[in-house]
Design a protein around this motif. Structure first.
Motif, mmCIF file in Angstrom:
data_model
loop_
_atom_site.group_PDB
_atom_site.id
_atom_site.type_symbol
_atom_site.label_atom_id
_atom_site.label_comp_id
_atom_site.label_asym_id
_atom_site.label_seq_id
_atom_site.Cartn_x
_atom_site.Cartn_y
_atom_site.Cartn_z
ATOM 1 N N GLU A 120 0.796 -1.225 0.000
ATOM 2 C CA GLU A 120 0.000 0.000 0.000
ATOM 3 C C GLU A 120 0.831 1.280 0.000
ATOM 4 O OE1 GLU A 120 -3.443 1.884 2.876
ATOM 5 O OE2 GLU A 120 -2.988 -0.241 3.007
ATOM 6 N N TYR A 121 2.011 1.273 0.619
ATOM 7 C CA TYR A 121 2.808 2.489 0.769
ATOM 8 C C TYR A 121 4.117 2.463 -0.015
ATOM 9 C CZ TYR A 121 -0.496 3.170 4.523
ATOM 10 O OH TYR A 121 -1.661 3.309 5.236
ATOM 11 N N LEU A 122 4.278 1.491 -0.882
ATOM 12 C CA LEU A 122 5.542 1.329 -1.599
ATOM 13 C C LEU A 122 5.812 2.504 -2.531
ATOM 14 C CD1 LEU A 122 7.845 -0.761 -1.904
ATOM 15 C CD2 LEU A 122 6.619 -1.627 -3.903
ATOM 16 N N THR A 123 6.976 3.149 -2.343
ATOM 17 C CA THR A 123 7.383 4.267 -3.206
ATOM 18 C C THR A 123 8.659 3.952 -3.977
ATOM 19 O OG1 THR A 123 8.654 5.322 -1.430
ATOM 20 C CG2 THR A 123 6.350 6.017 -1.698
ATOM 21 N N HIS A 124 9.448 3.025 -3.500
ATOM 22 C CA HIS A 124 10.768 2.732 -4.064
ATOM 23 C C HIS A 124 10.895 1.217 -4.249
ATOM 24 C CE1 HIS A 124 15.197 3.630 -4.290
ATOM 25 N NE2 HIS A 124 15.224 2.331 -4.087
ATOM 26 N N PHE A 125 11.088 0.794 -5.506
ATOM 27 C CA PHE A 125 11.153 -0.642 -5.783
ATOM 28 C C PHE A 125 12.329 -0.915 -6.704
ATOM 29 C CE2 PHE A 125 8.854 -4.478 -7.778
ATOM 30 C CZ PHE A 125 9.408 -5.327 -6.843
ATOM 31 N N ASP A 126 13.216 -1.786 -6.266
ATOM 32 C CA ASP A 126 14.434 -2.090 -7.009
ATOM 33 C C ASP A 126 14.526 -3.587 -7.299
ATOM 34 O OD1 ASP A 126 17.022 -2.405 -7.999
ATOM 35 O OD2 ASP A 126 17.906 -1.052 -6.536
ATOM 36 N N LEU A 127 14.444 -3.925 -8.585
ATOM 37 C CA LEU A 127 14.582 -5.304 -9.057
ATOM 38 C C LEU A 127 15.833 -5.456 -9.915
ATOM 39 C CD1 LEU A 127 10.916 -6.023 -10.165
ATOM 40 C CD2 LEU A 127 12.184 -7.313 -8.458
ATOM 41 N N SER A 128 16.746 -4.550 -9.809
ATOM 42 C CA SER A 128 17.918 -4.540 -10.686
ATOM 43 C C SER A 128 18.840 -5.729 -10.455
ATOM 44 C CB SER A 128 18.703 -3.241 -10.509
ATOM 45 O OG SER A 128 19.222 -3.140 -9.208
ATOM 46 N N SER A 129 19.580 -6.039 -11.495
ATOM 47 C CA SER A 129 20.624 -7.076 -11.442
ATOM 48 C C SER A 129 20.092 -8.441 -10.989
ATOM 49 C CB SER A 129 21.783 -6.638 -10.550
ATOM 50 O OG SER A 129 22.356 -5.456 -11.041
#
Length: 141
Positions: free
Chosen positions: A53-62
């Motif tokens: 619900e509050y996710l602002t930053h998502f990193d799936l890199s590498s």
């Protein structure tokens, strides 16, 4: 894991051996930052994002992502930053980004992009940083 759900959380699962994420616990609902870079993910189901619900930053890199599954249904997302760089993704589908209208930064660099849907960025009025370098793009129509 017992987590106080009244506080917002940043979680970093980087440099692990995660291969799959198939569920989201109620305890994950308050994550604001979720970092999953440097794992062994080959696909990711973006349907799971609606539970953060509050996710602002998502990193799936590498990771080893080649497939991004996405929703056809509309949901609200607070996502401001999405990093999918350094994977094996070949297509940037319009439907993937349509729920992330608050997105400010999108990093799709170092993939194998050959095709970008002509409407992919249409709803991203807040987008300021777009990284598409080091891909296999042939033309932009």
């Amino acid at each position: 894991m017992n987590v106080n759900l009244s506080i917002k959380l940043n979680f970093d699962f980087s440099f692990n051996l995660i291969e799959n994420i198939s569920w989201v616990s109620q305890q994950f609902r308050n994550f604001t930052h979720l970092i999953l870079n440097k794992n062994n993910l080959t696909s990711f189901n973006f349907e799971l994002i609606k539970f953060f619900e509050y996710l602002t930053h998502f990193d799936l890199s590498s990771n080893k992502l080649y497939d991004l599954n996405f929703l056809d249904e509309k949901f609200d997302s607070k996502l401001d930053y999405l990093n999918i760089s350094n994977n094996k993704i070949k297509i940037l589908p319009n439907r993937l980004l349509s729920n992330f209208i608050l997105l400010n930064k999108l990093d799709y660099s170092h993939n194998e992009l050959r095709l970008i849907d002509a409407e992919a960025f249409k709803k991203l009025a807040k987008l300021k940083f777009l990284h598409l370098d080091h891909n296999n793009l042939i033309n932009l129509d």
